[in-house]
Design a protein around this motif. Structure first.
Motif, short mmCIF file in Angstrom:
data_model
loop_
_atom_site.label_atom_id
_atom_site.label_comp_id
_atom_site.label_asym_id
_atom_site.label_seq_id
_atom_site.Cartn_x
_atom_site.Cartn_y
_atom_site.Cartn_z
N GLU A 43 -1.18 8.87 0.65
CA GLU A 43 -1.08 9.31 -0.74
C GLU A 43 -0.02 10.39 -0.90
OE1 GLU A 43 -4.90 9.35 -3.09
OE2 GLU A 43 -5.70 9.21 -1.04
N CYS A 44 0.07 11.31 0.06
CA CYS A 44 1.13 12.33 0.02
C CYS A 44 2.50 11.67 0.18
CB CYS A 44 0.91 13.38 1.11
SG CYS A 44 -0.40 14.57 0.76
N HIS A 45 2.57 10.64 1.03
CA HIS A 45 3.84 9.91 1.18
C HIS A 45 4.21 9.20 -0.12
CE1 HIS A 45 6.52 6.57 2.42
NE2 HIS A 45 7.08 7.54 3.13
N GLN A 46 3.23 8.61 -0.80
CA GLN A 46 3.50 7.96 -2.09
C GLN A 46 4.03 8.97 -3.09
OE1 GLN A 46 -0.31 6.11 -2.99
NE2 GLN A 46 0.53 4.09 -2.56
N ALA A 47 3.47 10.19 -3.09
CA ALA A 47 3.85 11.19 -4.08
C ALA A 47 5.20 11.85 -3.76
CB ALA A 47 2.77 12.27 -4.16
N LEU A 48 5.48 12.09 -2.48
CA LEU A 48 6.64 12.90 -2.12
C LEU A 48 7.59 12.25 -1.11
CD1 LEU A 48 4.68 16.25 -1.63
CD2 LEU A 48 6.00 15.57 -3.63
#
Length: 108
Positions: A43-48
């Protein structure tokens, strides 16, 4: 002195917990195959992240791509998948529920 790799994410603490996964045992980060950067979760990879997610192919499971948030040791994907949810270096517990998401990071 050893310097830990940078872990990019939302509200990341010293042991690599993030806004999405922050239980006591959520203490790993994954170096994403697509961009080579460490993130606490997909999810962090999707966001940033790079916006081009790809999984690690089995023939690259020897690569160091898992960071223990407790001791800073980088583990190969194979070491991580075989570790029974604890760091083989410092014995810190990892979240066994992470195995439910392994298809998002590694070829299965």
């Amino acid at each position: 002195m050893y310097e830990r790799p940078l872990v990019t994410g939302l509200d990341v603490d010293f042991e690599t917990r993030c806004r999405h996964y922050h239980s006591e045992n959520d203490r790993i980060a994954i170096r994403f195959h697509c961009c080579g950067q460490y993130f606490p979760c997909f999810e962090c990879h999707q966001a940033l992240g790079c916006g081009n997610a790809s999984v690690w192919p089995k023939e690259q499971f020897h690569e160091k791509a898992i960071l223990c948030g407790a001791c800073g040791t980088e583990l190969s994907i194979r070491e991580y998948l075989d570790c029974a949810s604890s760091c083989p270096h410092c014995m810190a517990a990892f979240n066994p529920g992470c195995s439910l998401h392994k298809h998002l990071y590694f070829e299965v």
